[in-house]
Write an enzyme that holds these catalytic residues in place. Structure first.
Site, PDB file in Angstrom:
ATOM      1  N   ALA A 125     -19.377  61.259 -23.570  1.00  0.00           N
ATOM      2  CA  ALA A 125     -19.728  62.548 -23.395  1.00  0.00           C
ATOM      3  C   ALA A 125     -21.276  63.010 -23.470  1.00  0.00           C
ATOM      4  CB  ALA A 125     -19.713  63.543 -25.113  1.00  0.00           C
ATOM      5  N   GLU A 182     -12.669  57.119 -26.309  1.00  0.00           N
ATOM      6  CA  GLU A 182     -11.836  57.700 -26.787  1.00  0.00           C
ATOM      7  C   GLU A 182     -10.975  58.000 -24.858  1.00  0.00           C
ATOM      8  OE1 GLU A 182     -14.598  61.168 -28.195  1.00  0.00           O
ATOM      9  OE2 GLU A 182     -13.454  61.054 -30.098  1.00  0.00           O
TER      10      GLU A 182
HETATM   11  N1  CAA Z   1     -24.973  62.076 -21.771  1.00  0.00           N
HETATM   12  C1  CAA Z   1     -25.605  62.411 -20.759  1.00  0.00           C
HETATM   13  N2  CAA Z   1     -26.758  61.432 -19.946  1.00  0.00           N
HETATM   14  C2  CAA Z   1     -26.595  60.139 -20.261  1.00  0.00           C
HETATM   15  C3  CAA Z   1     -25.444  59.995 -21.261  1.00  0.00           C
HETATM   16  C4  CAA Z   1     -24.553  60.574 -21.919  1.00  0.00           C
HETATM   17  N3  CAA Z   1     -24.271  60.230 -22.749  1.00  0.00           N
HETATM   18  N4  CAA Z   1     -26.177  58.058 -21.243  1.00  0.00           N
HETATM   19  C5  CAA Z   1     -26.454  58.025 -20.139  1.00  0.00           C
HETATM   20  N5  CAA Z   1     -27.355  59.501 -20.218  1.00  0.00           N
HETATM   21  C6  CAA Z   1     -28.085  58.949 -18.816  1.00  0.00           C
HETATM   22  C7  CAA Z   1     -29.111  58.957 -19.824  1.00  0.00           C
HETATM   23  O1  CAA Z   1     -29.867  59.941 -20.063  1.00  0.00           O
HETATM   24  C8  CAA Z   1     -30.228  58.625 -18.652  1.00  0.00           C
HETATM   25  O2  CAA Z   1     -31.022  59.377 -17.943  1.00  0.00           O
HETATM   26  P1  CAA Z   1     -32.038  59.666 -17.195  1.00  0.00           P
HETATM   27  O3  CAA Z   1     -32.089  58.523 -15.671  1.00  0.00           O
HETATM   28  O4  CAA Z   1     -32.012  60.715 -16.608  1.00  0.00           O
HETATM   29  O5  CAA Z   1     -32.803  59.342 -17.685  1.00  0.00           O
HETATM   30  C9  CAA Z   1     -29.123  57.663 -17.619  1.00  0.00           C
HETATM   31  O6  CAA Z   1     -27.900  58.039 -17.605  1.00  0.00           O
HETATM   32  C10 CAA Z   1     -29.057  55.648 -18.653  1.00  0.00           C
HETATM   33  O7  CAA Z   1     -29.766  56.167 -19.362  1.00  0.00           O
HETATM   34  P2  CAA Z   1     -30.391  54.159 -20.227  1.00  0.00           P
HETATM   35  O8  CAA Z   1     -31.896  54.062 -19.488  1.00  0.00           O
HETATM   36  O9  CAA Z   1     -29.830  54.580 -21.235  1.00  0.00           O
HETATM   37  O10 CAA Z   1     -29.215  53.436 -19.675  1.00  0.00           O
HETATM   38  P3  CAA Z   1     -28.777  51.495 -20.185  1.00  0.00           P
HETATM   39  O11 CAA Z   1     -28.127  51.418 -18.593  1.00  0.00           O
HETATM   40  O12 CAA Z   1     -29.808  51.202 -20.250  1.00  0.00           O
HETATM   41  O13 CAA Z   1     -27.781  52.261 -21.466  1.00  0.00           O
HETATM   42  C11 CAA Z   1     -25.868  52.634 -22.166  1.00  0.00           C
HETATM   43  C12 CAA Z   1     -26.906  52.339 -21.262  1.00  0.00           C
HETATM   44  C13 CAA Z   1     -25.698  52.059 -23.593  1.00  0.00           C
HETATM   45  C14 CAA Z   1     -24.545  53.639 -22.478  1.00  0.00           C
HETATM   46  C15 CAA Z   1     -26.852  53.985 -22.562  1.00  0.00           C
HETATM   47  O14 CAA Z   1     -26.762  54.851 -21.785  1.00  0.00           O
HETATM   48  C16 CAA Z   1     -26.391  55.122 -24.210  1.00  0.00           C
HETATM   49  O15 CAA Z   1     -26.202  54.192 -25.382  1.00  0.00           O
HETATM   50  N6  CAA Z   1     -25.262  55.997 -23.972  1.00  0.00           N
HETATM   51  C17 CAA Z   1     -25.026  57.108 -25.227  1.00  0.00           C
HETATM   52  C18 CAA Z   1     -24.040  56.730 -25.394  1.00  0.00           C
HETATM   53  C19 CAA Z   1     -23.623  57.756 -26.829  1.00  0.00           C
HETATM   54  O16 CAA Z   1     -24.318  57.874 -27.734  1.00  0.00           O
HETATM   55  N7  CAA Z   1     -22.204  58.498 -26.767  1.00  0.00           N
HETATM   56  C20 CAA Z   1     -21.860  59.080 -27.849  1.00  0.00           C
HETATM   57  C21 CAA Z   1     -21.622  60.350 -26.409  1.00  0.00           C
HETATM   58  S1  CAA Z   1     -21.387  62.282 -27.781  1.00  0.00           S
HETATM   59  C22 CAA Z   1     -19.193  61.694 -27.639  1.00  0.00           C
HETATM   60  O17 CAA Z   1     -18.851  60.831 -26.983  1.00  0.00           O
HETATM   61  C23 CAA Z   1     -19.327  62.690 -28.260  1.00  0.00           C
HETATM   62  C24 CAA Z   1     -17.374  62.311 -28.259  1.00  0.00           C
HETATM   63  O18 CAA Z   1     -16.291  62.021 -28.901  1.00  0.00           O
HETATM   64  C25 CAA Z   1     -16.735  62.932 -27.154  1.00  0.00           C
END
Ligand code: CAA
Length: 265
Positions: A73, A119
């Site tokens: 999300a 998901e």
């Molecule tokens: N939402 C919004 N923005 C996100 C995002 C997310 N889930 N994941 C990454 N981004 C954005 C970051 O904020 C960043 O933006 P900026 O350049 O503006 O700072 C950009 O994408 C790059 O992110 P990273 O530097 O973290 O990229 P990476 O390649 O080093 O890592 C990753 C990739 C491992 C996927 C990491 O981004 C990450 O862990 N993301 C979050 C994962 C997460 O926690 N997901 C669960 C969300 S909650 C959910 O999904 C609820 C549900 O059940 C519906």
């Protein structure tokens, strides 16, 4: 082949022109690691809706990027929602539309499929994973839990112990662990996951669409019901198919040692 009407790329989705009955949809928000905004999910639900009505499309493959399938999300959007916002959120209804897509949906997953990304992959009927894939439900790290079916679909697919481990610890599993646990059907090299998913979708697209539709419906129904009711449901679908031209064509073609020519009726 031209794109069928209504099936165009959108701001967050790249659509490849359908070939041999297969539409390829690619999530396209690389700057946000394909985080699933409400807009993206609406666009996806609309594309699937169009695909379900389009006779040229028999199956859909969905993929993301080389290193991230989808990061879940969109947390910037989620941060703005309080409890009333979550209560009024339209996303559950959009997910429901995606879940109701009646044709085969295959996910080709490379890299991270996290939270809503995992998901989304689980909304597909079959997952093909590149060997760099990582599946996870890391919501617990944000003091939330999966909210798009992650707890329910995961436990039904991989069983209690692994689902508990993933949801309670937030630890990811590899493509190979996902295959061993039944989450993933096949593991390929990352370069081959999309082409393998398309090849598989083409194999499926060449079958009778009526039999495919019934098989998917009956299989998914197994998640919803008791064995005896599921067996009755299966038998009804089996019986309905006996009234189709395709069923006669399939059996006759086998007996006459020729390729069947299915018409979808
Ligand atoms: N939402 C919004 N923005 C996100 C995002 C997310 N889930 N994941 C990454 N981004 C954005 C970051 O904020 C960043 O933006 P900026 O350049 O503006 O700072 C950009 O994408 C790059 O992110 P990273 O530097 O973290 O990229 P990476 O390649 O080093 O890592 C990753 C990739 C491992 C996927 C990491 O981004 C990450 O862990 N993301 C979050 C994962 C997460 O926690 N997901 C669960 C969300 S909650 C959910 O999904 C609820 C549900 O059940 C519906």
């Amino acid at each position: 082949m031209n794109k069928p009407e209504g099936l165009e790329s959108t701001t967050h989705l790249l659509l490849m022109p359908p070939q041999e009955g297969v539409l390829l949809v690619q999530l396209n928000r690389p700057e946000a690691r394909n985080a699933l905004t409400t807009e993206l999910l609406i666009q996806l639900a609309e594309v699937l809706d169009q695909a379900s009505l389009n006779e040229e499309i028999s199956a859909v493959v969905i993929t993301g990027g080389e290193k991230v399938f989808a990061a879940g999300a969109d947390l910037k959007q989620m941060a703005s929602l309080d409890m009333v916002g979550v209560l009024n959120d339209t996303r559950p209804a959009i997910w429901q539309k995606i879940a109701c897509f009646p044709k085969p949906l295959i996910a080709a997953v490379n890299g991270f499929a996290l939270g809503g990304g995992c998901e989304l992959a689980m909304h597909a009927d079959i997952i093909i994973a590149g060997d760099n894939a990582k599946f996870g439900q890391p919501e617990i790290n944000l003091a939330i839990i999966p909210g798009a079916g992650g707890t329910q679909r995961l436990i039904r697919t991989v069983g209690k112990s692994l689902a508990m481990k993933m949801v309670l610890s937030g630890e990811f599993i590899s493509a190979e662990e996902a295959r061993q646990s039944g989450l993933v059907a096949e593991v390929t090299s990352p370069e081959d996951s999309v082409s393998r998913a398309i090849d598989l979708a083409r194999v499926i697209a060449a079958k009778s669409p009526l039999a495919i539709q019934q098989a998917k419906d009956v299989l998914l129904n197994a998640f919803e019901t008791h064995l005896d009711v599921g067996l009755q449901y299966e038998r009804k679908a089996f019986t309905v198919l006996a009234a189709t031209e395709d069923r006669n064509e399939g059996i006759n073609a086998f007996l006459e040692k020729r390729k069947p020519d299915f018409k979808g009726r």
